[in-house]
Write a protein that holds these residues in place. Structure first.
Motif, short mmCIF file in Angstrom:
data_model
loop_
_atom_site.label_atom_id
_atom_site.label_comp_id
_atom_site.label_asym_id
_atom_site.label_seq_id
_atom_site.Cartn_x
_atom_site.Cartn_y
_atom_site.Cartn_z
N GLY A 1 17.43 -0.96 -9.87
CA GLY A 1 18.04 0.35 -10.03
C GLY A 1 18.38 0.68 -11.47
O GLY A 1 18.72 1.83 -11.78
N LYS A 2 18.32 -0.31 -12.36
CA LYS A 2 18.61 -0.06 -13.77
C LYS A 2 17.34 -0.06 -14.59
O LYS A 2 16.94 0.96 -15.14
CB LYS A 2 19.61 -1.10 -14.31
N GLN A 3 16.68 -1.21 -14.71
CA GLN A 3 15.40 -1.25 -15.42
C GLN A 3 14.28 -0.65 -14.55
O GLN A 3 13.46 0.12 -15.02
CB GLN A 3 15.04 -2.69 -15.82
N TYR A 4 14.28 -1.03 -13.27
CA TYR A 4 13.30 -0.54 -12.30
C TYR A 4 13.93 -0.51 -10.92
O TYR A 4 14.94 -1.18 -10.66
CB TYR A 4 12.08 -1.49 -12.22
N HIS A 5 13.29 0.25 -10.03
CA HIS A 5 13.54 0.09 -8.59
C HIS A 5 12.49 -0.91 -8.12
O HIS A 5 11.29 -0.59 -8.09
CB HIS A 5 13.38 1.42 -7.86
N PHE A 6 12.91 -2.12 -7.78
CA PHE A 6 11.96 -3.16 -7.37
C PHE A 6 11.71 -3.05 -5.87
O PHE A 6 12.65 -3.16 -5.07
CB PHE A 6 12.52 -4.54 -7.73
N VAL A 7 10.44 -2.80 -5.50
CA VAL A 7 10.09 -2.59 -4.10
C VAL A 7 8.88 -3.43 -3.73
O VAL A 7 8.16 -3.93 -4.59
CB VAL A 7 9.79 -1.09 -3.80
N THR A 8 8.65 -3.57 -2.42
CA THR A 8 7.48 -4.28 -1.93
C THR A 8 6.24 -3.39 -2.04
O THR A 8 6.35 -2.17 -2.20
CB THR A 8 7.64 -4.69 -0.46
N VAL A 9 5.08 -4.01 -1.96
CA VAL A 9 3.83 -3.24 -1.99
C VAL A 9 3.79 -2.26 -0.81
O VAL A 9 3.38 -1.09 -0.97
CB VAL A 9 2.61 -4.18 -1.96
N ASP A 10 4.23 -2.71 0.37
CA ASP A 10 4.23 -1.82 1.55
C ASP A 10 5.11 -0.60 1.33
O ASP A 10 4.72 0.52 1.67
CB ASP A 10 4.71 -2.59 2.79
N LYS A 11 6.29 -0.81 0.75
CA LYS A 11 7.20 0.31 0.48
C LYS A 11 6.59 1.26 -0.54
O LYS A 11 6.68 2.50 -0.40
CB LYS A 11 8.55 -0.22 -0.02
N PHE A 12 5.96 0.70 -1.57
CA PHE A 12 5.33 1.52 -2.60
C PHE A 12 4.22 2.40 -1.99
O PHE A 12 4.13 3.59 -2.27
CB PHE A 12 4.76 0.64 -3.72
N GLN A 13 3.39 1.79 -1.15
CA GLN A 13 2.30 2.52 -0.50
C GLN A 13 2.86 3.64 0.38
O GLN A 13 2.29 4.73 0.47
CB GLN A 13 1.45 1.56 0.34
N GLU A 14 3.98 3.38 1.02
CA GLU A 14 4.63 4.39 1.87
C GLU A 14 5.09 5.58 1.02
O GLU A 14 4.92 6.74 1.41
CB GLU A 14 5.83 3.75 2.58
N LEU A 15 5.65 5.30 -0.14
CA LEU A 15 6.11 6.36 -1.04
C LEU A 15 4.94 7.20 -1.56
O LEU A 15 5.05 8.41 -1.73
CB LEU A 15 6.91 5.76 -2.21
N ILE A 16 3.80 6.54 -1.82
CA ILE A 16 2.60 7.28 -2.24
C ILE A 16 2.20 8.28 -1.15
O ILE A 16 1.93 9.46 -1.43
CB ILE A 16 1.42 6.32 -2.53
N LYS A 17 2.18 7.82 0.10
CA LYS A 17 1.79 8.68 1.23
C LYS A 17 2.75 9.86 1.38
O LYS A 17 2.36 10.95 1.79
CB LYS A 17 1.75 7.87 2.53
N GLN A 18 4.03 9.64 1.03
CA GLN A 18 5.03 10.70 1.13
C GLN A 18 4.94 11.70 -0.02
O GLN A 18 5.65 12.72 -0.01
CB GLN A 18 6.44 10.08 1.15
N GLY A 19 4.09 11.42 -1.03
CA GLY A 19 3.98 12.29 -2.20
C GLY A 19 5.21 12.23 -3.08
O GLY A 19 5.59 13.20 -3.73
N ALA A 20 5.85 11.06 -3.11
CA ALA A 20 7.12 10.91 -3.84
C ALA A 20 6.94 10.78 -5.35
O ALA A 20 7.89 10.99 -6.10
CB ALA A 20 7.88 9.69 -3.31
N PHE A 21 5.71 10.44 -5.79
CA PHE A 21 5.52 10.13 -7.20
C PHE A 21 4.89 11.26 -8.01
O PHE A 21 3.94 11.92 -7.56
CB PHE A 21 4.64 8.88 -7.36
N ILE A 22 5.42 11.47 -9.22
CA ILE A 22 4.77 12.34 -10.21
C ILE A 22 3.49 11.65 -10.68
O ILE A 22 2.46 12.27 -10.89
CB ILE A 22 5.70 12.57 -11.42
N GLU A 23 3.61 10.35 -10.86
CA GLU A 23 2.46 9.54 -11.28
C GLU A 23 2.68 8.13 -10.77
O GLU A 23 3.81 7.70 -10.54
CB GLU A 23 2.30 9.55 -12.81
N HIS A 24 1.58 7.42 -10.57
CA HIS A 24 1.67 6.00 -10.23
C HIS A 24 0.41 5.32 -10.71
O HIS A 24 -0.64 5.96 -10.87
CB HIS A 24 1.88 5.77 -8.73
N ALA A 25 0.52 4.03 -10.99
CA ALA A 25 -0.62 3.29 -11.53
C ALA A 25 -0.51 1.82 -11.16
O ALA A 25 0.57 1.34 -10.83
CB ALA A 25 -0.65 3.43 -13.06
#
Length: 202
Positions: free
Chosen positions: A52-76
């Motif tokens: 929550g300070k340097q990064y929000h550390f999440v699992t790959v599954d959670k990250f993929q879920e956020l991509i599907k939700q259109g949560a990101f301005i950009e991702h790489a």
């Protein structure tokens, strides 16, 4: 339309070039003027890093879920891990009346250019590839293989930065104090002289 001193500031440049150091100095000098967009990542925290300070550390599954939700301005995907900037984190900074600063990889810069964000783009460049190699080795957290991978990525990022109109400003971090003065002026909404990208043949 936001004035320059409130438009999001996109900071990009190779890993190890000193972006984190510049940001830390800026935030220490101006604790109330700026807000850092905290990215999401699937990489493991380094010693001392806080979720929550340097990064929000999440699992790959959670990250993929956020991509599907259109949560990101950009991702790489970078060095085997995913990184992303969410719309929500940028909005939270803007609501506080602060200028949002985003530390973004080159892949992300390309994606942001396709959005309506309208930021100011600043590229932080190493003076030479040899100096970047030494900085990465000096971290003590990189293997020879990861240093080689990061240097190859750095070359691609610098080639992209050389394309016309990709970045509004280039700052060569050949001297930290000099680079910080330029970065601070830019962050405060002032016009600065832009550096010329060095030839990185070594």
């Amino acid at each position: 339309m936001l004035p320059d001193f409130l438009r999001p500031l996109i900071l990009s440049g190779p890993s190890g070039v000193g972006k984190s150091t510049l940001l830390q100095r800026l935030f220490a000098e101006y604790p109330d003027k700026f807000g850092f967009s905290v990215s999401h990542t699937t990489r493991d925290p380094r010693p001392g890093e806080v979720d929550g300070k340097q990064y929000h550390f999440v699992t790959v599954d959670k990250f993929q879920e956020l991509i599907k939700q259109g949560a990101f301005i950009e991702h790489a995907q970078f060095s085997g891990n995913f990184y992303g900037t969410s719309f929500q984190t940028v909005r939270e900074v803007e609501k506080q009346g602060r200028r949002c600063i985003l530390d973004i990889e080159a892949q992300g810069v390309r994606q942001i250019k396709a959005t309506s964000l309208n930021p100011v783009y600043c590229f932080i460049s190493p003076p030479t590839m040899a100096s970047l190699r030494e900085r990465l080795k000096g971290r003590g957290t990189e293997t020879e293989a990861s240093v080689a991978k990061r240097l190859a990525t750095a070359l691609r990022e610098i080639e992209y930065a050389k394309e016309p109109a990709v970045h509004d400003y280039v700052i060569v971090n050949d001297d930290l104090d000099r680079a910080y003065i330029l970065f601070k002026q830019l962050a405060l909404g002032e016009k600065i002289p832009t550096d010329v990208l060095p030839k990185l043949d070594d």
